[in-house]
Design a protein around this motif. Sequence first.
Motif, PDB file in Angstrom:
ATOM      1  N   ALA A 228       0.920  -1.049  -0.063  1.00  0.00           N
ATOM      2  CA  ALA A 228       0.136   0.127   0.257  1.00  0.00           C
ATOM      3  C   ALA A 228       0.783   1.226   0.067  1.00  0.00           C
ATOM      4  O   ALA A 228       0.489   2.287  -0.665  1.00  0.00           O
ATOM      5  CB  ALA A 228      -0.881   0.084   1.286  1.00  0.00           C
ATOM      6  N   VAL A 229       1.975   1.245   0.779  1.00  0.00           N
ATOM      7  CA  VAL A 229       2.745   2.462   0.623  1.00  0.00           C
ATOM      8  C   VAL A 229       3.477   2.461  -0.356  1.00  0.00           C
ATOM      9  O   VAL A 229       3.544   3.655  -1.153  1.00  0.00           O
ATOM     10  CB  VAL A 229       3.968   2.199   1.794  1.00  0.00           C
ATOM     11  CG1 VAL A 229       4.969   3.374   1.783  1.00  0.00           C
ATOM     12  CG2 VAL A 229       3.244   1.980   3.292  1.00  0.00           C
ATOM     13  N   ASP A 230       3.967   1.594  -1.333  1.00  0.00           N
ATOM     14  CA  ASP A 230       4.539   1.639  -2.561  1.00  0.00           C
ATOM     15  C   ASP A 230       3.348   2.257  -3.680  1.00  0.00           C
ATOM     16  O   ASP A 230       3.624   3.142  -4.367  1.00  0.00           O
ATOM     17  CB  ASP A 230       4.915   0.295  -3.328  1.00  0.00           C
ATOM     18  CG  ASP A 230       5.957  -0.408  -2.446  1.00  0.00           C
ATOM     19  OD1 ASP A 230       6.716   0.449  -2.040  1.00  0.00           O
ATOM     20  OD2 ASP A 230       5.963  -1.665  -2.389  1.00  0.00           O
ATOM     21  N   ASP A 231       2.077   1.981  -3.564  1.00  0.00           N
ATOM     22  CA  ASP A 231       1.158   2.372  -4.347  1.00  0.00           C
ATOM     23  C   ASP A 231       0.818   4.106  -3.960  1.00  0.00           C
ATOM     24  O   ASP A 231       0.790   4.596  -4.882  1.00  0.00           O
ATOM     25  CB  ASP A 231      -0.180   1.564  -4.500  1.00  0.00           C
ATOM     26  CG  ASP A 231      -0.275   0.350  -4.904  1.00  0.00           C
ATOM     27  OD1 ASP A 231       0.861   0.011  -5.727  1.00  0.00           O
ATOM     28  OD2 ASP A 231      -0.980  -0.467  -4.808  1.00  0.00           O
ATOM     29  N   ALA A 232       0.920   4.066  -2.756  1.00  0.00           N
ATOM     30  CA  ALA A 232       0.731   5.574  -2.488  1.00  0.00           C
ATOM     31  C   ALA A 232       1.629   6.447  -2.894  1.00  0.00           C
ATOM     32  O   ALA A 232       1.501   7.652  -3.432  1.00  0.00           O
ATOM     33  CB  ALA A 232       0.433   5.723  -0.785  1.00  0.00           C
ATOM     34  N   LEU A 236       1.288   9.669  -5.485  1.00  0.00           N
ATOM     35  CA  LEU A 236       1.880  10.722  -5.191  1.00  0.00           C
ATOM     36  C   LEU A 236       2.975  11.556  -6.563  1.00  0.00           C
ATOM     37  O   LEU A 236       2.841  12.568  -7.041  1.00  0.00           O
ATOM     38  CB  LEU A 236       2.986  10.966  -3.934  1.00  0.00           C
ATOM     39  CG  LEU A 236       2.025  10.784  -2.700  1.00  0.00           C
ATOM     40  CD1 LEU A 236       2.886  10.664  -1.713  1.00  0.00           C
ATOM     41  CD2 LEU A 236       1.090  12.086  -2.562  1.00  0.00           C
ATOM     42  N   ALA A 237       3.848  10.521  -7.020  1.00  0.00           N
ATOM     43  CA  ALA A 237       4.572  10.883  -8.246  1.00  0.00           C
ATOM     44  C   ALA A 237       3.926  11.360  -9.336  1.00  0.00           C
ATOM     45  O   ALA A 237       4.068  12.091 -10.111  1.00  0.00           O
ATOM     46  CB  ALA A 237       5.509   9.764  -8.465  1.00  0.00           C
ATOM     47  N   ALA A 238       2.840  10.497  -9.604  1.00  0.00           N
ATOM     48  CA  ALA A 238       1.646  10.721 -10.751  1.00  0.00           C
ATOM     49  C   ALA A 238       1.080  12.121 -10.590  1.00  0.00           C
ATOM     50  O   ALA A 238       0.897  12.928 -11.486  1.00  0.00           O
ATOM     51  CB  ALA A 238       0.728   9.686 -10.917  1.00  0.00           C
ATOM     52  N   LEU A 239       0.724  12.406  -9.465  1.00  0.00           N
ATOM     53  CA  LEU A 239      -0.051  13.718  -9.114  1.00  0.00           C
ATOM     54  C   LEU A 239       1.021  15.065  -9.251  1.00  0.00           C
ATOM     55  O   LEU A 239       0.472  15.967  -9.830  1.00  0.00           O
ATOM     56  CB  LEU A 239      -0.708  13.726  -7.574  1.00  0.00           C
ATOM     57  CG  LEU A 239      -1.819  13.114  -7.282  1.00  0.00           C
ATOM     58  CD1 LEU A 239      -2.067  12.948  -5.994  1.00  0.00           C
ATOM     59  CD2 LEU A 239      -2.961  13.236  -8.194  1.00  0.00           C
ATOM     60  N   LEU A 240       2.219  14.958  -8.985  1.00  0.00           N
ATOM     61  CA  LEU A 240       3.231  15.751  -9.133  1.00  0.00           C
ATOM     62  C   LEU A 240       3.666  16.023 -10.628  1.00  0.00           C
ATOM     63  O   LEU A 240       3.649  17.137 -11.128  1.00  0.00           O
ATOM     64  CB  LEU A 240       4.369  15.608  -8.361  1.00  0.00           C
ATOM     65  CG  LEU A 240       4.478  15.684  -6.706  1.00  0.00           C
ATOM     66  CD1 LEU A 240       5.549  15.030  -6.180  1.00  0.00           C
ATOM     67  CD2 LEU A 240       4.368  17.152  -6.540  1.00  0.00           C
ATOM     68  N   PRO A 245      -4.841  18.229 -11.891  1.00  0.00           N
ATOM     69  CA  PRO A 245      -5.177  16.961 -10.980  1.00  0.00           C
ATOM     70  C   PRO A 245      -6.281  16.203 -11.607  1.00  0.00           C
ATOM     71  O   PRO A 245      -7.544  16.435 -12.053  1.00  0.00           O
ATOM     72  CB  PRO A 245      -6.192  17.859  -9.787  1.00  0.00           C
ATOM     73  CG  PRO A 245      -5.695  19.096  -9.807  1.00  0.00           C
ATOM     74  CD  PRO A 245      -5.454  19.365 -11.355  1.00  0.00           C
ATOM     75  N   PRO A 246      -5.871  14.604 -11.826  1.00  0.00           N
ATOM     76  CA  PRO A 246      -6.703  13.767 -12.325  1.00  0.00           C
ATOM     77  C   PRO A 246      -7.809  13.203 -11.639  1.00  0.00           C
ATOM     78  O   PRO A 246      -7.559  13.169 -10.598  1.00  0.00           O
ATOM     79  CB  PRO A 246      -5.599  12.714 -12.754  1.00  0.00           C
ATOM     80  CG  PRO A 246      -4.839  12.827 -11.695  1.00  0.00           C
ATOM     81  CD  PRO A 246      -4.411  14.115 -11.344  1.00  0.00           C
ATOM     82  N   THR A 247      -8.690  12.476 -12.205  1.00  0.00           N
ATOM     83  CA  THR A 247      -9.748  11.757 -11.575  1.00  0.00           C
ATOM     84  C   THR A 247      -9.129  10.424 -11.293  1.00  0.00           C
ATOM     85  O   THR A 247      -8.088  10.235 -11.471  1.00  0.00           O
ATOM     86  CB  THR A 247     -11.000  11.641 -12.315  1.00  0.00           C
ATOM     87  OG1 THR A 247     -10.802  10.884 -13.459  1.00  0.00           O
ATOM     88  CG2 THR A 247     -11.582  13.060 -12.716  1.00  0.00           C
TER      89      THR A 247
END
Length: 293
Positions: A228-232, A236-240, A245-247
């Motif tokens: 779960a930490v890896d996915d989070a 975060l990298a994708a949002l940056l 901001p994607p859906t």
Amino acid sequence: MPGGRLTHQDRGDIGAGLADGLGYAEIARRLGRPTSTVSREVARNGGPAAYRVDHAHLATERRARRRTPRPPLDPSATPDAHGRDPDVVAGFAEQLAALMAGTGLPRMPARVLARLITDDSGSLTAAELVRRLRVSAASVSKAVAYLESLGVIRRVREPGRRRERYVVDDDVWLRAWTTSAQTHAQWADIALRGVDLLDAATPAGARLAQMSGFFATLSDDMSGGPTAVDDALTVLAALLHSTAPPTADHLAAALGWPPSRAAEALRQAGPDRLSPAQRAALSSRSGTPCPAQ
């Protein structure tokens, strides 16, 4: 069961099966017994229409008291090389088998596997299993075939002899775990193909997407894959990296994830991890409110 004899509970199950109209073969299958054992039990105690559990149990005890005591069938009934009482070991093996049966393993394969696990050598012949479990050779053969199909035991031929031994390896649980992880991955893959076929926007497609996400996460957890930490952190990298901001659905499509996995990663990385003061400080520096996930 101890001694291989029918217990009062076994006879209760036979009586319930007869009351439900089950045949001898089906009752025997549920008990993990040969069909002949059930048919003889019913025949000597009044037949299907007159079988009474308590009467059958008492009658069997009376017949047993009239018989001449026989020596134990298992020659290992003396303390072993480590001074352990074989009856205590056998009792524990039956408890272990009962636990396995309670989790879905058929009763006789569970008893065979428990005896192999609790034997120091980790291997027994068919004849040894017959003596220790006091069941028929056919019952042992069927149980062994079932366990082999699961990959938890294997058979080896004794050097210079025709006799085979059934072996449970020390890494059996690791292999079973790995096989289970691979199976979960297959479930995830086929569910994901179903999402593509049925469309994630439909109820059936959404249901398959949830199924794919569940089994993918389970497989990853079991195989030491993404956590779960890896996915989070990935989210975060994708949002940056995103220009806007994607859906959650857009994010899932971009990362090649099931929507449920993306939603869970967003939840893990969401603003709830920040205190109100931290969110306010970030908002004041950026000039825009911190978006709620």
